[in-house]
Write a protein that holds these residues in place. Structure first.
Motif, PDB file in Angstrom:
ATOM      1  N   CYS A   1      -3.552   3.837   5.459  1.00  0.00           N
ATOM      2  CA  CYS A   1      -2.717   4.448   6.509  1.00  0.00           C
ATOM      3  C   CYS A   1      -3.294   5.799   6.845  1.00  0.00           C
ATOM      4  O   CYS A   1      -4.139   6.322   6.168  1.00  0.00           O
ATOM      5  CB  CYS A   1      -1.260   4.596   6.070  1.00  0.00           C
TER       6      CYS A   1
ATOM      7  N   GLN B   1      -1.537   0.251   7.588  1.00  0.00           N
ATOM      8  CA  GLN B   1      -0.094   0.256   7.343  1.00  0.00           C
ATOM      9  C   GLN B   1       0.515   1.480   8.011  1.00  0.00           C
ATOM     10  O   GLN B   1      -0.198   2.423   8.361  1.00  0.00           O
ATOM     11  CB  GLN B   1       0.184   0.269   5.832  1.00  0.00           C
ATOM     12  N   GLU B   2       1.827   1.477   8.163  1.00  0.00           N
ATOM     13  CA  GLU B   2       2.492   2.585   8.843  1.00  0.00           C
ATOM     14  C   GLU B   2       2.609   3.841   7.990  1.00  0.00           C
ATOM     15  O   GLU B   2       2.683   4.944   8.526  1.00  0.00           O
ATOM     16  CB  GLU B   2       3.882   2.154   9.307  1.00  0.00           C
ATOM     17  N   ASN B   3       2.647   3.673   6.649  1.00  0.00           N
ATOM     18  CA  ASN B   3       2.835   4.845   5.796  1.00  0.00           C
ATOM     19  C   ASN B   3       2.303   4.579   4.390  1.00  0.00           C
ATOM     20  O   ASN B   3       1.942   3.445   4.051  1.00  0.00           O
ATOM     21  CB  ASN B   3       4.311   5.248   5.751  1.00  0.00           C
TER      22      ASN B   3
END
Length: 112
Positions: free
Chosen positions: A112, A67-69
């Motif tokens: 992430c 995931q991005e964050n």
């Protein structure tokens, strides 16, 4: 060189397919009854699901969905909990991560 596809043997193709569509955005582009499904991610990676009566992956085997964050990791974790999956809260290990046993007999890591 780029990995093109991965085949997973699962005990329940429709449930594994639904899980991957619901939580990770994969789309099914074709299937053969309840025994086979071809799924794609946004980058063109192909994941095939094939029915097997017995699934025994090694203890450390898993597939990962980065995931991005941390907020996205937390959101997926919360959705899984609300839907009845047995998931621990994310922890900072080799990344901010948690694991979940997916329907069909395989493990998924979200990080992430």
């Amino acid at each position: 060189m780029k990995v093109n596809h991965l085949n997973l043997t699962v005990t329940d193709v429709p449930e594994a397919r639904k899980f991957l569509e619901t939580y990770f955005g994969l789309t099914c582009e074709g299937s053969r009854g309840n025994g086979f499904a071809v799924m794609f991610d946004d980058d063109g990676f192909v994941l095939t699901l094939m029915k097997g009566s017995k699934v025994q992956y090694p203890k450390t085997f898993h597939i990962g969905f980065p995931q991005e964050n941390k907020e996205q990791v937390d959101q997926i974790n919360q959705r899984l909990k609300e839907d009845g999956f047995d998931v621990e809260p994310p922890k900072q290990l080799h990344g901010y991560t948690f694991y979940v046993e997916a329907p069909g007999g395989f493990t998924v890591e979200v990080l992430c």
